[in-house]
Design a protein around this motif. Structure first.
Motif, PDB file in Angstrom:
ATOM      1  N   PHE A 207       0.793  -1.234   0.000  1.00  0.00           N
ATOM      2  CA  PHE A 207       0.000   0.000   0.000  1.00  0.00           C
ATOM      3  C   PHE A 207       0.826   1.286   0.000  1.00  0.00           C
ATOM      4  CE2 PHE A 207      -2.528  -3.239   2.320  1.00  0.00           C
ATOM      5  CZ  PHE A 207      -3.545  -3.397   1.382  1.00  0.00           C
ATOM      6  N   GLU A 208       2.131   1.188   0.190  1.00  0.00           N
ATOM      7  CA  GLU A 208       2.960   2.383   0.249  1.00  0.00           C
ATOM      8  C   GLU A 208       4.171   2.226  -0.667  1.00  0.00           C
ATOM      9  OE1 GLU A 208       1.835   3.432   4.925  1.00  0.00           O
ATOM     10  OE2 GLU A 208       3.895   2.959   4.359  1.00  0.00           O
ATOM     11  N   GLN A 209       4.888   3.281  -0.838  1.00  0.00           N
ATOM     12  CA  GLN A 209       6.120   3.273  -1.616  1.00  0.00           C
ATOM     13  C   GLN A 209       7.268   3.686  -0.695  1.00  0.00           C
ATOM     14  OE1 GLN A 209       5.268   5.920  -4.904  1.00  0.00           O
ATOM     15  NE2 GLN A 209       4.245   4.312  -6.085  1.00  0.00           N
ATOM     16  N   PRO A 210       7.782   2.717   0.083  1.00  0.00           N
ATOM     17  CA  PRO A 210       8.815   3.057   1.065  1.00  0.00           C
ATOM     18  C   PRO A 210      10.077   3.598   0.416  1.00  0.00           C
ATOM     19  CG  PRO A 210       8.645   0.679   0.780  1.00  0.00           C
ATOM     20  CD  PRO A 210       7.490   1.278   0.050  1.00  0.00           C
ATOM     21  N   SER A 211      10.628   4.607   1.047  1.00  0.00           N
ATOM     22  CA  SER A 211      11.848   5.246   0.545  1.00  0.00           C
ATOM     23  C   SER A 211      12.885   5.279   1.664  1.00  0.00           C
ATOM     24  CB  SER A 211      11.549   6.668   0.064  1.00  0.00           C
ATOM     25  OG  SER A 211      12.726   7.420  -0.103  1.00  0.00           O
ATOM     26  N   LEU A 212      14.072   4.816   1.364  1.00  0.00           N
ATOM     27  CA  LEU A 212      15.146   4.827   2.350  1.00  0.00           C
ATOM     28  C   LEU A 212      15.466   6.250   2.785  1.00  0.00           C
ATOM     29  CD1 LEU A 212      17.230   3.267   3.991  1.00  0.00           C
ATOM     30  CD2 LEU A 212      18.783   3.404   2.027  1.00  0.00           C
ATOM     31  N   ASP A 213      15.419   7.187   1.844  1.00  0.00           N
ATOM     32  CA  ASP A 213      15.692   8.589   2.174  1.00  0.00           C
ATOM     33  C   ASP A 213      14.662   9.118   3.182  1.00  0.00           C
ATOM     34  OD1 ASP A 213      17.876   8.643   0.503  1.00  0.00           O
ATOM     35  OD2 ASP A 213      16.741   9.411  -1.213  1.00  0.00           O
ATOM     36  N   ALA A 214      13.383   8.772   2.967  1.00  0.00           N
ATOM     37  CA  ALA A 214      12.336   9.232   3.887  1.00  0.00           C
ATOM     38  C   ALA A 214      12.517   8.615   5.263  1.00  0.00           C
ATOM     39  CB  ALA A 214      10.960   8.882   3.319  1.00  0.00           C
ATOM     40  N   ILE A 215      12.876   7.323   5.304  1.00  0.00           N
ATOM     41  CA  ILE A 215      13.097   6.651   6.592  1.00  0.00           C
ATOM     42  C   ILE A 215      14.272   7.282   7.325  1.00  0.00           C
ATOM     43  CG2 ILE A 215      13.748   4.470   7.677  1.00  0.00           C
ATOM     44  CD1 ILE A 215      12.220   3.032   5.467  1.00  0.00           C
ATOM     45  N   LEU A 216      15.349   7.577   6.594  1.00  0.00           N
ATOM     46  CA  LEU A 216      16.519   8.208   7.217  1.00  0.00           C
ATOM     47  C   LEU A 216      16.199   9.623   7.688  1.00  0.00           C
ATOM     48  CD1 LEU A 216      19.394   7.027   4.822  1.00  0.00           C
ATOM     49  CD2 LEU A 216      18.858   6.193   7.133  1.00  0.00           C
ATOM     50  N   ALA A 217      15.315  10.317   6.963  1.00  0.00           N
ATOM     51  CA  ALA A 217      14.924  11.670   7.382  1.00  0.00           C
ATOM     52  C   ALA A 217      14.149  11.624   8.699  1.00  0.00           C
ATOM     53  CB  ALA A 217      14.083  12.331   6.289  1.00  0.00           C
ATOM     54  N   ALA A 218      13.474  10.505   8.940  1.00  0.00           N
ATOM     55  CA  ALA A 218      12.674  10.368  10.168  1.00  0.00           C
ATOM     56  C   ALA A 218      13.368   9.466  11.181  1.00  0.00           C
ATOM     57  CB  ALA A 218      11.298   9.800   9.826  1.00  0.00           C
ATOM     58  N   TRP A 219      14.689   9.378  11.123  1.00  0.00           N
ATOM     59  CA  TRP A 219      15.391   8.390  11.946  1.00  0.00           C
ATOM     60  C   TRP A 219      15.260   8.668  13.445  1.00  0.00           C
ATOM     61  CZ3 TRP A 219      19.366   9.292  15.408  1.00  0.00           C
ATOM     62  CH2 TRP A 219      19.995  10.538  15.337  1.00  0.00           C
ATOM     63  N   LYS A 220      15.176   9.939  13.849  1.00  0.00           N
ATOM     64  CA  LYS A 220      15.079  10.231  15.281  1.00  0.00           C
ATOM     65  C   LYS A 220      13.756   9.741  15.879  1.00  0.00           C
ATOM     66  CE  LYS A 220      18.270  14.161  15.402  1.00  0.00           C
ATOM     67  NZ  LYS A 220      18.422  15.628  15.678  1.00  0.00           N
TER      68      LYS A 220
END
Length: 302
Positions: A207-220
């Motif tokens: 259902f989503e398009q996971p992005s490593l960049d987005a995950i790293l941006a929200a790492w905290k």
């Protein structure tokens, strides 16, 4: 033991309360399935070395027969899978519900598990609560009303999803109440997170398009939600609930809504009104009331 478990559950509520801030920030970068997958995977990984150390330094079970060991592993696995599946669905309904409703209404509706837990216990398991606990439940609900519903009340799809989350979290509390005396709490918590991550991971890919960049941006926020809110918080819940009345446990854990308001004030600079402070005071009073011994129940037991 009761005081220690109550303090552990209060610490759990504190960790979860601060996690509302992390969830709010994290959803600016990733979708609900991706956020839940990431935090659950981190929660399980964080517990792996803890499980290894406890297993190595534990007392051992040399006196157990092979049949008893197989039964223990079976109960541990079933408990982890059941708790993980229910936890995944309940977290997802809350996370998706937050996209369509306010944080205040979400906090109030989620905390309705303090009423749902004793009702499930009463109607399905014939386990009654004392008058003091019922009084504490009513007082807590009134406190939650003043605390969370500051701009009126209306029902939308987000509210219905969040109410479903309260029902599912009630089932999660009762599942832990059943399995925690029968299985190792830390191991069961670790299994629970990997099961939750697996289910959320399937939803993330579908259902989503996971992005490593987005995950790293929200790492905290993901790291806090994974390591502390999941890895530490839910493990403390399993340990703290062991031997506790699930209704009283749910009352203590509902303090997460109070903590979330305080965290929003301290971290995000959100002001607290007199109405919200009054709601907090009622919630604290409800927790204290639920801890008082009920003389009527004690006489009946004697």
């Amino acid at each position: 033991m009761k005081l220690r478990n109550s303090l552990l559950l209060l610490l759990t509520a504190t960790i979860w309360g601060v996690a509302f801030v992390a969830q709010s920030i994290g959803m600016d970068y990733v979708g609900p399935f991706t956020f839940l997958f990431s935090r659950s995977l981190i929660g399980g990984i964080v517990l792996l070395p803890v499980v290894a150390v406890l297993h190595k330094n534990g007392p051992g079970h040399a006196s157990e027969t092979p049949e008893e060991k197989r039964n223990a592993r079976k109960i541990l696995f079933i408990g982890g899978v059941c708790c993980g599946a229910v936890l995944c669905v309940s977290d997802l309904t809350q996370q998706i519900g937050l996209l369509h409703t306010t944080v205040g209404k979400s906090g109030f509706l989620t905390a309705c598990y303090i009423l749902i837990v004793p009702l499930i216990n009463l109607f399905f398991f014939r386990r009654r609560c004392s008058r003091l606990v019922w009084g504490a439940i009513v007082l807590a609900l009134v406190g939650m009303y003043f605390l969370c519903l500051t701009d009126g009340f209306s029902i939308n799809i987000g509210d219905l999803l969040t109410l479903l989350c309260a029902v599912l979290f009630s089932v999660h509390i009762l599942a832990i109440d059943y399995f925690s005396p029968r299985a190792d709490g830390v191991k069961m918590s670790c299994i629970q997170f990997f099961v939750c991550a697996a289910i959320a991971g399937v939803g993330m890919l579908l259902f989503e398009q996971p992005s490593l960049d987005a995950i790293l941006a929200a790492w905290k926020p993901i790291l806090y939600a994974g390591a502390l809110s999941s890895g530490v918080g839910y493990t403390l819940q399993i340990i703290g609930q062991k031997g506790m009345n699930p209704t009283v446990a749910s009352l203590i854990m509902s303090m997460e809504s109070v903590i979330s308001l305080i965290a929003g004030w301290l971290i995000l600079g959100q002001a607290m009104s007199a109405r919200e402070l009054f709601g907090c005071a009622l919630m604290f009073a409800a927790i204290i009331l639920a801890q008082l011994p009920d003389k009527t129940m004690q006489k009946a037991a004697n």
